[in-house]
Write an enzyme that holds these catalytic residues in place. Structure first.
Site, short mmCIF file in Angstrom:
data_model
loop_
_atom_site.label_atom_id
_atom_site.label_comp_id
_atom_site.label_asym_id
_atom_site.label_seq_id
_atom_site.Cartn_x
_atom_site.Cartn_y
_atom_site.Cartn_z
N THR A 119 0.82 -1.20 0.00
CA THR A 119 0.00 0.00 0.00
C THR A 119 0.86 1.26 0.00
O THR A 119 1.98 1.25 0.53
CB THR A 119 -0.89 0.01 1.26
OG1 THR A 119 -1.47 1.31 1.40
CG2 THR A 119 -0.11 -0.29 2.53
N TYR A 143 -1.69 -0.11 10.06
CA TYR A 143 -1.98 -0.79 8.78
C TYR A 143 -0.75 -0.72 7.86
O TYR A 143 -0.27 -1.74 7.35
CB TYR A 143 -3.20 -0.15 8.11
CG TYR A 143 -3.40 -0.58 6.68
CD1 TYR A 143 -3.72 -1.91 6.38
CD2 TYR A 143 -3.26 0.31 5.62
CE1 TYR A 143 -3.88 -2.32 5.08
CE2 TYR A 143 -3.42 -0.09 4.31
CZ TYR A 143 -3.73 -1.41 4.04
OH TYR A 143 -3.88 -1.82 2.74
C1 UD1 Z 1 -6.84 4.70 0.86
C2 UD1 Z 1 -6.70 3.36 1.50
C3 UD1 Z 1 -5.35 3.21 2.13
C4 UD1 Z 1 -4.27 3.48 1.11
C5 UD1 Z 1 -4.49 4.85 0.51
C6 UD1 Z 1 -3.49 5.09 -0.59
C7 UD1 Z 1 -8.52 2.11 2.56
C8 UD1 Z 1 -9.52 2.09 3.66
N1 UD1 Z 1 -7.72 3.19 2.52
O1 UD1 Z 1 -6.84 5.68 1.88
O2 UD1 Z 1 -5.20 1.89 2.58
O3 UD1 Z 1 -3.02 3.45 1.72
O4 UD1 Z 1 -5.80 4.90 -0.06
O5 UD1 Z 1 -3.58 6.42 -1.01
O6 UD1 Z 1 -8.47 1.23 1.74
N2 UD1 Z 1 -12.61 11.90 1.63
C9 UD1 Z 1 -13.63 12.81 1.83
N3 UD1 Z 1 -14.86 12.34 2.16
C10 UD1 Z 1 -15.13 10.99 2.30
C11 UD1 Z 1 -14.08 10.06 2.09
C12 UD1 Z 1 -12.82 10.57 1.78
O7 UD1 Z 1 -13.45 14.02 1.72
O8 UD1 Z 1 -16.28 10.62 2.61
C13 UD1 Z 1 -11.27 12.43 1.25
C14 UD1 Z 1 -10.18 12.09 2.27
O9 UD1 Z 1 -10.12 13.09 3.25
C15 UD1 Z 1 -8.95 12.03 1.36
C16 UD1 Z 1 -9.49 11.48 0.04
O10 UD1 Z 1 -10.90 11.76 0.07
O11 UD1 Z 1 -8.44 13.33 1.12
C17 UD1 Z 1 -9.28 9.99 -0.14
O12 UD1 Z 1 -9.75 9.31 1.03
P1 UD1 Z 1 -10.08 7.74 1.02
O13 UD1 Z 1 -10.87 7.40 -0.20
O14 UD1 Z 1 -10.68 7.39 2.35
O15 UD1 Z 1 -8.66 7.04 0.82
P2 UD1 Z 1 -7.31 7.21 1.65
O16 UD1 Z 1 -7.53 7.75 2.99
O17 UD1 Z 1 -6.35 7.92 0.75
#
Ligand code: UD1
Length: 329
Positions: A119, A143
């Site tokens: 990852t 993780y």
């Molecule tokens: C995911 C992976 C992580 C990996 C990473 C690589 C999982 C659970 N997480 O995390 O294992 O290391 O990608 O980059 O598999 N966001 C919002 N609203 C939401 C959800 C997310 O604003 O409802 C934003 C977050 O703040 C972030 C971005 O979207 O800036 C991506 O978040 P998310 O999709 O949760 O992925 P990562 O945290 O990057």
């Protein structure tokens, strides 16, 4: 020469099931080992499914011997970052200790090649926002650490034996197979594109944007989103590479450019044809502002050529999948 059988651990899960499907399309022989904790029986579209744990050495050794296993693609793991913070030993147990047990079985049963799901979380907070494979690894959650420890075990085992391996460090995975047979099924998902697609089809009330004051182009977080089909094909390329005698190696899996949360929201709205309900929130703890891969190495060494490097395609397959799930339930 006939190719040996491939053992895919966690092959009933989101990414594993796409790899199993692609291996099936190539006529490979596959055995899936999955405890069905989060994986789904119906996601395994090819090969034999055996229900069980990767850490169960008696079971794993029996499978390796009875099915003449040549290579292992190891997905089985827990993947929820916040859960790893509150329950670290669950992650060191299932991800690290079980991988150690699996690798011992590989060593004892003459397995030739291992491909390991790692990852981007191994990098931690990136200066400059872009990671190369030789960027120092400084995970900020258990993780990421649990996966990095597995990378180290593989490195040391490959140095000590004839085993060769490829570590694939995934960036942000999304989308489903273009025929919508398999996709992401996790209940209470937290991943941005999955959540946005659920809002679009009416499964959730709103999408919360976590942080609008980052030092990025529009103030929201930036990620390198990779379509699951392209991520799956990276595993096929890694297997070809190892079978052809390639040396053990580590590759980032991303497209080398990022989209902000707002750009993702725009793509969802464009595909849907109307706005979705968005609420701006404070930053989420532990989120780096920007996480982008340098993906030169995988393109050059594995000759990997992505087919879905387009946020609109990624969003479209995610929405199609969410609509299908809604129809089914
Ligand atoms: C995911 C992976 C992580 C990996 C990473 C690589 C999982 C659970 N997480 O995390 O294992 O290391 O990608 O980059 O598999 N966001 C919002 N609203 C939401 C959800 C997310 O604003 O409802 C934003 C977050 O703040 C972030 C971005 O979207 O800036 C991506 O978040 P998310 O999709 O949760 O992925 P990562 O945290 O990057």
């Amino acid at each position: 020469m006939t190719k040996g059988t491939i053992l895919v651990t966690g092959g009933a899960g989101y990414i594993g099931s796409h790899v199993v499907r692609q291996l099936g399309e190539l006529g490979e022989r596959v055995v899936v080992l999955d405890n069905l904790g989060t994986g789904k029986r119906e996601a395994v579209l090819h090969g034999e499914l055996i229900e069980g744990n990767v850490g169960d050495q008696e079971l794993v050794s029996n499978i390796m011997q009875s099915h003449n296993i040549e290579s292992v693609i190891h997905f089985a793991a827990h993947t929820i970052v916040p859960e790893s913070v509150t329950n670290p030993l669950k992650y060191y147990g299932n991800n690290t200790a079980n991988t150690r047990n699996l690798l011992e079985c590989c060593q004892n049963n003459g397995i030739k090649h291992v491909i390991f799901s790692s990852t981007a979380a191994v990098y931690g907070v990136l200066e400059g926002g872009v990671a190369r494979e030789d960027t120092p690894t400084k995970p900020i959650n258990p993780y990421g650490t649990s996966k990095l420890m597995s990378e180290w075990m593989l490195r040391d085992l490959s140095a000590a034996t004839d085993l060769s391996h490829v570590v694939l460090r995934y960036f942000n995975v999304a989308g489903c197979d273009p025929e919508c047979r398999i996709g992401q099924n996790t209940p209470n998902a937290t991943l941005l594109i999955k959540v946005a697609a659920e809002v679009a089809v009416g499964k959730r009330e709103a999408l919360y944007i976590f942080g609008t004051d980052y030092d990025t182009s529009d103030g929201t977080g930036v990620r390198d989103f990779i379509h699951v089909e392209d991520l799956a094909s990276a595993h096929i390329k890694a297997l070809d590479y190892l079978r052809a005698g390639g040396q053990s190696n580590t590759f980032n899996c991303g497209y080398g450019h990022g989209y902000s949360v707002r750009e993702v929201v725009n793509a969802v709205e464009k595909e849907l044809g109307k706005p979705i309900n968005v609420i701006e929130e404070a930053r989420r703890a532990g989120d780096p502002p920007c996480l982008i891969s340098n993906c030169g190495a995988i393109k050059e060494t594995l000759k990997w050529e992505p087919q879905y490097d387009d946020i609109n395609k990624i969003v479209k397959t995610s929405l199609d999948w969410e609509r299908k799930l809604l129809e089914k339930n």
